[in-house]
Design a protein around this motif. Structure first.
Motif, PDB file in Angstrom:
ATOM      1  N   PHE A 124       0.783  -1.269   0.144  1.00 19.10           N
ATOM      2  CA  PHE A 124       0.412  -0.138   0.500  1.00 19.10           C
ATOM      3  C   PHE A 124       0.974   1.352   0.051  1.00 19.10           C
ATOM      4  O   PHE A 124       1.448   1.091   0.354  1.00 19.10           O
ATOM      5  CB  PHE A 124      -1.039  -0.489   1.418  1.00 19.10           C
ATOM      6  N   THR A 125       0.702   1.796  -0.347  1.00 19.32           N
ATOM      7  CA  THR A 125       0.818   3.400  -0.770  1.00 19.32           C
ATOM      8  C   THR A 125      -0.157   4.581  -0.755  1.00 19.32           C
ATOM      9  O   THR A 125      -0.747   4.912  -1.242  1.00 19.32           O
ATOM     10  CB  THR A 125       1.247   3.491  -2.042  1.00 19.32           C
ATOM     11  N   ILE A 126       0.350   5.495   0.696  1.00 14.31           N
ATOM     12  CA  ILE A 126      -0.607   6.273   0.867  1.00 14.31           C
ATOM     13  C   ILE A 126       0.059   8.179   0.346  1.00 14.31           C
ATOM     14  O   ILE A 126       1.386   7.811   0.398  1.00 14.31           O
ATOM     15  CB  ILE A 126      -0.504   6.779   2.769  1.00 14.31           C
ATOM     16  N   SER A 127      -1.072   9.306   0.098  1.00  8.87           N
ATOM     17  CA  SER A 127      -0.323   9.658  -1.020  1.00  8.87           C
ATOM     18  C   SER A 127      -1.551  10.834  -0.711  1.00  8.87           C
ATOM     19  O   SER A 127      -2.315  10.552  -0.093  1.00  8.87           O
ATOM     20  CB  SER A 127       0.517   9.519  -1.964  1.00  8.87           C
ATOM     21  N   ARG A 128      -1.195  12.328  -1.120  1.00  8.06           N
ATOM     22  CA  ARG A 128      -2.122  13.844  -0.280  1.00  8.06           C
ATOM     23  C   ARG A 128      -1.834  14.262  -1.948  1.00  8.06           C
ATOM     24  O   ARG A 128      -0.533  15.030  -2.411  1.00  8.06           O
ATOM     25  CB  ARG A 128      -1.935  13.658   0.548  1.00  8.06           C
ATOM     26  N   ASP A 129      -2.454  14.660  -2.062  1.00  8.86           N
ATOM     27  CA  ASP A 129      -2.845  16.290  -3.516  1.00  8.86           C
ATOM     28  C   ASP A 129      -3.577  17.765  -2.789  1.00  8.86           C
ATOM     29  O   ASP A 129      -4.764  17.957  -2.234  1.00  8.86           O
ATOM     30  CB  ASP A 129      -3.681  16.547  -4.214  1.00  8.86           C
ATOM     31  N   ASN A 130      -2.471  18.179  -1.635  1.00 13.15           N
ATOM     32  CA  ASN A 130      -3.447  19.421  -0.713  1.00 13.15           C
ATOM     33  C   ASN A 130      -4.210  19.986  -2.075  1.00 13.15           C
ATOM     34  O   ASN A 130      -5.214  21.102  -1.329  1.00 13.15           O
ATOM     35  CB  ASN A 130      -2.124  20.318   0.009  1.00 13.15           C
ATOM     36  N   ALA A 131      -3.713  20.340  -2.399  1.00 11.75           N
ATOM     37  CA  ALA A 131      -3.973  21.685  -3.832  1.00 11.75           C
ATOM     38  C   ALA A 131      -5.680  20.698  -3.809  1.00 11.75           C
ATOM     39  O   ALA A 131      -6.344  21.641  -4.582  1.00 11.75           O
ATOM     40  CB  ALA A 131      -2.725  21.178  -4.773  1.00 11.75           C
ATOM     41  N   LYS A 132      -6.255  19.821  -4.058  1.00 14.60           N
ATOM     42  CA  LYS A 132      -7.308  19.064  -4.461  1.00 14.60           C
ATOM     43  C   LYS A 132      -8.672  18.693  -3.278  1.00 14.60           C
ATOM     44  O   LYS A 132      -9.039  17.616  -3.680  1.00 14.60           O
ATOM     45  CB  LYS A 132      -6.900  17.828  -5.611  1.00 14.60           C
ATOM     46  N   ASN A 133      -7.275  18.956  -1.962  1.00 12.18           N
ATOM     47  CA  ASN A 133      -8.280  18.472  -0.322  1.00 12.18           C
ATOM     48  C   ASN A 133      -8.559  16.898  -0.860  1.00 12.18           C
ATOM     49  O   ASN A 133      -9.805  16.363  -0.400  1.00 12.18           O
ATOM     50  CB  ASN A 133      -9.463  19.508  -0.833  1.00 12.18           C
ATOM     51  N   THR A 134      -7.524  16.056  -1.039  1.00 10.41           N
ATOM     52  CA  THR A 134      -7.642  14.869  -1.190  1.00 10.41           C
ATOM     53  C   THR A 134      -6.508  13.829  -0.645  1.00 10.41           C
ATOM     54  O   THR A 134      -5.695  14.367  -1.804  1.00 10.41           O
ATOM     55  CB  THR A 134      -8.248  14.145  -2.900  1.00 10.41           C
ATOM     56  N   VAL A 135      -6.699  12.891  -0.327  1.00 11.07           N
ATOM     57  CA  VAL A 135      -5.849  11.814   0.239  1.00 11.07           C
ATOM     58  C   VAL A 135      -5.818  10.336  -0.819  1.00 11.07           C
ATOM     59  O   VAL A 135      -7.381  10.285  -0.701  1.00 11.07           O
ATOM     60  CB  VAL A 135      -5.073  12.165   1.655  1.00 11.07           C
ATOM     61  N   TYR A 136      -5.578  10.121  -0.420  1.00 11.33           N
ATOM     62  CA  TYR A 136      -5.019   8.758  -2.243  1.00 11.33           C
ATOM     63  C   TYR A 136      -4.643   7.359  -1.144  1.00 11.33           C
ATOM     64  O   TYR A 136      -3.882   6.810  -0.032  1.00 11.33           O
ATOM     65  CB  TYR A 136      -4.278   8.825  -3.622  1.00 11.33           C
ATOM     66  N   LEU A 137      -4.833   5.727  -1.134  1.00 11.39           N
ATOM     67  CA  LEU A 137      -4.335   5.011  -1.265  1.00 11.39           C
ATOM     68  C   LEU A 137      -4.621   3.980  -1.215  1.00 11.39           C
ATOM     69  O   LEU A 137      -5.318   3.046  -2.131  1.00 11.39           O
ATOM     70  CB  LEU A 137      -5.014   4.549   0.525  1.00 11.39           C
ATOM     71  N   GLN A 138      -2.776   3.687  -2.559  1.00 14.16           N
ATOM     72  CA  GLN A 138      -3.321   3.101  -3.402  1.00 14.16           C
ATOM     73  C   GLN A 138      -2.657   1.920  -2.981  1.00 14.16           C
ATOM     74  O   GLN A 138      -2.170   1.205  -2.606  1.00 14.16           O
ATOM     75  CB  GLN A 138      -1.334   3.698  -4.262  1.00 14.16           C
ATOM     76  N   MET A 139      -3.416   0.510  -3.619  1.00 13.94           N
ATOM     77  CA  MET A 139      -3.320  -0.554  -2.675  1.00 13.94           C
ATOM     78  C   MET A 139      -3.093  -1.498  -3.598  1.00 13.94           C
ATOM     79  O   MET A 139      -3.774  -2.179  -4.825  1.00 13.94           O
ATOM     80  CB  MET A 139      -4.482  -0.921  -2.329  1.00 13.94           C
ATOM     81  N   ASN A 140      -2.171  -2.312  -4.027  1.00 14.56           N
ATOM     82  CA  ASN A 140      -1.482  -3.262  -4.699  1.00 14.56           C
ATOM     83  C   ASN A 140      -1.401  -4.778  -4.618  1.00 14.56           C
ATOM     84  O   ASN A 140      -1.578  -4.786  -3.023  1.00 14.56           O
ATOM     85  CB  ASN A 140      -0.671  -3.095  -5.651  1.00 14.56           C
ATOM     86  N   SER A 141      -1.520  -5.492  -4.596  1.00 12.15           N
ATOM     87  CA  SER A 141      -1.061  -7.256  -4.378  1.00 12.15           C
ATOM     88  C   SER A 141      -2.385  -7.177  -3.419  1.00 12.15           C
ATOM     89  O   SER A 141      -1.760  -7.684  -2.318  1.00 12.15           O
ATOM     90  CB  SER A 141       0.115  -7.036  -4.025  1.00 12.15           C
ATOM     91  N   LEU A 142      -3.305  -6.831  -3.688  1.00 16.87           N
ATOM     92  CA  LEU A 142      -4.799  -7.291  -2.556  1.00 16.87           C
ATOM     93  C   LEU A 142      -4.929  -8.519  -2.231  1.00 16.87           C
ATOM     94  O   LEU A 142      -4.519  -9.434  -3.032  1.00 16.87           O
ATOM     95  CB  LEU A 142      -5.974  -6.855  -2.929  1.00 16.87           C
TER      96      LEU A 142
END
Length: 123
Positions: free
Chosen positions: A68-86
């Motif tokens: 899993f990889t967490i990231s954020r784009d404060n300009a878009k007011n959004t945080v993401y969680l990329q989930m691989n190899s589930l």
């Protein structure tokens, strides 16, 4: 009104990927640490990952490290969680939450919660 809305959940086969999004409204996400948590049926809530306000600090549960990889784009007011190899054991309702008053990334003290999005990993 402060609100967090998760999206991106769904049904995926083992080994597949999903990207969850956590969008904020009514407040500026950049002032908050953001955490992702999950709760499987019959189990307690588990902290999965978190990211500091600036994005410079991230943490992961041992069970998701390297997948899993967490990231954020404060300009878009959004945080993401990329989930691989589930894996089937990743099946749960995933929640994002916001925590004010910290420059780091703790896994407690979260004050604002989304409604959750279901992730099901099954063949």
């Amino acid at each position: 009104q402060l609100q967090l809305v998760e999206s991106g959940g769904g049904l995926v086969q083992p080994g597949g990927s999903l990207r969850l999004s956590c969008a904020a409204s009514g407040f500026t996400l950049g002032y908050y640490a953001i955490g992702w948590f999950r709760q499987a049926p019959g189990k307690g809530r588990e902290g999965v990952s978190c990211i500091s306000r600036s994005g410079s600090t991230t943490r992961y549960a041992d069970s998701v490290k390297g997948r899993f990889t967490i990231s954020r784009d404060n300009a878009k007011n959004t945080v993401y969680l990329q989930m691989n190899s589930l894996k089937p054991e990743d099946t749960a309702v995933y929640y994002c939450a916001a925590r004010p008053g910290t420059l780091t990334c703790p896994l407690d003290g979260y004050t604002h919660w989304g409604q959750g999005t279901q992730v099901t990993v099954s063949s």
